[in-house]
Design a protein around this motif. Structure first.
Motif, short mmCIF file in Angstrom:
data_model
loop_
_atom_site.label_atom_id
_atom_site.label_comp_id
_atom_site.label_asym_id
_atom_site.label_seq_id
_atom_site.Cartn_x
_atom_site.Cartn_y
_atom_site.Cartn_z
N ALA A 246 102.13 -8.08 126.43
CA ALA A 246 102.58 -6.79 126.96
C ALA A 246 101.36 -6.02 127.46
CB ALA A 246 103.29 -5.99 125.88
N VAL A 247 101.31 -5.77 128.76
CA VAL A 247 100.18 -5.07 129.37
C VAL A 247 100.65 -3.73 129.92
CG1 VAL A 247 98.39 -5.16 131.15
CG2 VAL A 247 99.11 -7.28 130.02
N LEU A 248 99.95 -2.66 129.53
CA LEU A 248 100.20 -1.35 130.11
C LEU A 248 99.10 -1.06 131.12
CD1 LEU A 248 101.56 1.48 130.24
CD2 LEU A 248 99.98 2.17 128.42
N PRO B 255 92.96 -2.95 122.86
CA PRO B 255 91.82 -3.12 123.76
C PRO B 255 92.10 -2.44 125.11
CG PRO B 255 92.48 -5.23 122.81
CD PRO B 255 93.51 -4.23 122.41
N MET B 256 91.06 -1.78 125.66
CA MET B 256 91.20 -1.04 126.91
C MET B 256 90.12 -1.51 127.89
SD MET B 256 91.02 3.12 127.41
CE MET B 256 92.65 3.49 126.75
N VAL B 257 90.54 -1.85 129.11
CA VAL B 257 89.59 -2.34 130.12
C VAL B 257 89.83 -1.60 131.44
CG1 VAL B 257 89.37 -4.64 129.09
CG2 VAL B 257 91.12 -4.23 130.84
N PRO B 258 88.79 -1.51 132.31
CA PRO B 258 89.00 -0.86 133.60
C PRO B 258 89.69 -1.79 134.59
CG PRO B 258 86.72 -1.57 133.42
CD PRO B 258 87.38 -1.93 132.11
N ALA B 259 90.47 -1.21 135.48
CA ALA B 259 91.11 -1.98 136.55
C ALA B 259 90.02 -2.58 137.45
CB ALA B 259 92.03 -1.08 137.35
N ILE C 14 99.48 10.85 135.99
CA ILE C 14 99.25 9.60 135.26
C ILE C 14 100.36 8.63 135.64
CG2 ILE C 14 99.09 8.46 133.01
CD1 ILE C 14 98.08 11.06 131.82
N GLY C 15 99.98 7.58 136.35
CA GLY C 15 100.95 6.54 136.71
C GLY C 15 100.98 5.48 135.64
N SER C 16 102.07 4.74 135.54
CA SER C 16 102.14 3.69 134.53
C SER C 16 102.94 2.50 135.03
CB SER C 16 102.78 4.22 133.24
OG SER C 16 104.11 4.64 133.47
N ALA C 17 102.52 1.31 134.59
CA ALA C 17 103.28 0.09 134.86
C ALA C 17 103.26 -0.74 133.59
CB ALA C 17 102.65 -0.69 136.01
N LEU C 18 104.42 -1.24 133.21
CA LEU C 18 104.54 -2.05 132.01
C LEU C 18 104.92 -3.47 132.43
CD1 LEU C 18 104.39 -1.81 128.92
CD2 LEU C 18 106.83 -1.28 128.92
N VAL C 19 104.06 -4.43 132.07
CA VAL C 19 104.28 -5.82 132.48
C VAL C 19 104.31 -6.70 131.22
CG1 VAL C 19 103.46 -7.71 133.94
CG2 VAL C 19 103.03 -5.35 134.63
N LEU C 20 105.38 -7.45 131.08
CA LEU C 20 105.53 -8.31 129.90
C LEU C 20 105.69 -9.76 130.35
CD1 LEU C 20 105.94 -8.76 126.85
CD2 LEU C 20 108.36 -8.30 127.19
N GLY C 21 104.76 -10.61 129.94
CA GLY C 21 104.82 -12.02 130.33
C GLY C 21 104.83 -12.20 131.84
N GLY C 22 104.11 -11.33 132.54
CA GLY C 22 104.04 -11.42 134.00
C GLY C 22 105.21 -10.79 134.72
N TRP D 267 103.41 -0.45 121.53
CA TRP D 267 102.57 -1.50 120.96
C TRP D 267 102.13 -2.54 122.01
CZ3 TRP D 267 100.75 -1.75 115.86
CH2 TRP D 267 101.17 -0.67 115.05
N PRO D 268 101.46 -2.11 123.07
CA PRO D 268 100.99 -3.08 124.06
C PRO D 268 99.84 -3.92 123.50
CG PRO D 268 100.11 -0.91 124.57
CD PRO D 268 101.05 -0.73 123.41
N ASP D 269 99.59 -5.07 124.13
CA ASP D 269 98.48 -5.94 123.73
C ASP D 269 97.19 -5.59 124.47
OD1 ASP D 269 100.03 -7.76 122.01
OD2 ASP D 269 101.03 -8.31 123.87
N LEU D 270 97.33 -4.93 125.63
CA LEU D 270 96.17 -4.58 126.45
C LEU D 270 96.51 -3.36 127.29
CD1 LEU D 270 93.32 -5.51 127.56
CD2 LEU D 270 94.58 -6.70 129.36
N ILE D 271 95.53 -2.46 127.44
CA ILE D 271 95.68 -1.31 128.34
C ILE D 271 94.65 -1.45 129.45
CG2 ILE D 271 95.51 1.21 128.60
CD1 ILE D 271 96.29 1.45 125.61
N VAL D 272 95.12 -1.44 130.70
CA VAL D 272 94.24 -1.48 131.88
C VAL D 272 94.27 -0.10 132.52
CG1 VAL D 272 93.82 -2.54 134.13
CG2 VAL D 272 94.73 -3.94 132.26
N VAL D 273 93.11 0.50 132.72
CA VAL D 273 93.07 1.85 133.28
C VAL D 273 92.55 1.82 134.71
CG1 VAL D 273 92.21 4.20 133.01
CG2 VAL D 273 92.68 2.83 130.99
N GLY D 274 93.38 2.34 135.63
CA GLY D 274 93.01 2.40 137.04
C GLY D 274 92.86 3.84 137.49
N GLY D 275 92.83 4.04 138.82
CA GLY D 275 92.56 5.36 139.37
C GLY D 275 91.07 5.48 139.63
N GLY D 276 90.68 6.45 140.45
CA GLY D 276 89.28 6.60 140.86
C GLY D 276 88.32 6.70 139.69
N VAL D 277 88.75 7.33 138.59
CA VAL D 277 87.85 7.57 137.46
C VAL D 277 87.57 6.28 136.68
CG1 VAL D 277 89.51 8.14 135.64
CG2 VAL D 277 87.35 9.42 135.79
#
Length: 254
Positions: free
Chosen positions: A134-136, A231-235, A144-152, A205-215
């Motif tokens: 599960a990726v947020l 875990p949180m990673v940049p886009a 704040i935009g959001s997309a929830l992707v589960l198993g692709g 309860w996501p497995d990973l958070i990817v943060v996008g946007g200019g910042v």
């Protein structure tokens, strides 16, 4: 260029409709990269459905594209109908955007929420590539935009920036625009993001958070102040993500 195998690669075309500009490019769907230079045309004012559809047709003609194409839009999109309108003309509310674009361009169109398109691109080609959990994907900007992707697979139109937290619409306090408006330090803003992301992770309860946007380009400046168990990673795809995701979703649909 048409939707075809081209030297062993398959291509799609994506268009990103925003309040100030409409951008489009063909996309190599094996690599998740533009196959030609992006074209940007200013968004017509007023940005009515008819006027915007005319620009979309112009972009398709520019690339001599006659296959299916994908369009991102800053709105909730249910079955091709735009149910809201952020930074575009209010006449989009309740508009059959997909039907209009098909009629105006003579090509098969897929219309998708802009954050959802960026999210699927990050999972397929970017920061969450190969992640089947599960990726947020969260975009920090004016809102704040959001997309929830589960198993692709995408769960569309989550609108998690509008969760009510401490009596506020979350994005009013935690978006990048709030940081700028209130002149918050990275540490102060990190505290607000912590409040927001901890609330979201306790719900989903996501497995990973990817943060996008200019910042997200300044990720290392503020991320140390954000406390999450996830875990949180940049886009990685930044401004290209919407076009790439729209092209991919349209290709899969058709």
């Amino acid at each position: 260029m048409t939707k075809k195998r081209h030297h062993g690669h398959h291509h799609g075309l994506g268009i990103d409709i925003g309040g100030s500009g409409i951008k489009g490019a063909p996309v190599d769907l094996d690599k998740g990269k533009f196959a030609d230079e992006r074209l940007r045309i200013p968004t017509p004012q007023p940005s009515t459905p008819e006027a915007v559809a005319g620009v979309v047709a112009q972009i398709l003609d520019h690339f001599e594209w006659d296959g299916p194409f994908g369009c991102t839009f800053p709105a909730v999109v249910q079955h091709g109908v735009t149910q809201t309108a952020a930074n575009v003309d209010p006449s989009w509310i309740g508009c059959d955007a997909q039907g209009l674009l098909r009629a105006k361009t003579g090509r098969k169109a897929l219309v998708v929420n802009d954050a959802d398109a960026a999210g699927i691109a990050e999972v397929e080609f970017g920061a969450a590539k190969g992640h089947r959990g599960a990726v947020l994907v969260s975009t920090l900007g004016t809102g704040i935009g959001s997309a929830l992707v589960l198993g692709g697979h995408l769960f569309p139109n989550t609108e998690l920036g509008h969760l009510e937290i401490d009596g506020y619409d979350a994005e009013k306090r935690a978006a990048d625009s709030a940081r700028e408006r209130e002149d918050l330090s990275w540490e102060e803003w990190g505290g607000r993001l912590t409040r927001y992301y901890q609330h979201v992770e306790n719900l989903l309860w996501p497995d990973l958070i990817v943060v996008g946007g200019g910042v997200s380009k300044k990720f290392s400046r503020w991320q140390p102040y954000v406390q999450t168990r996830t875990p949180m990673v940049p886009a990685q795809l930044l401004n290209d993500a919407g076009i790439i995701g729209a092209a991919l979703l349209a290709h899969q649909e058709h």
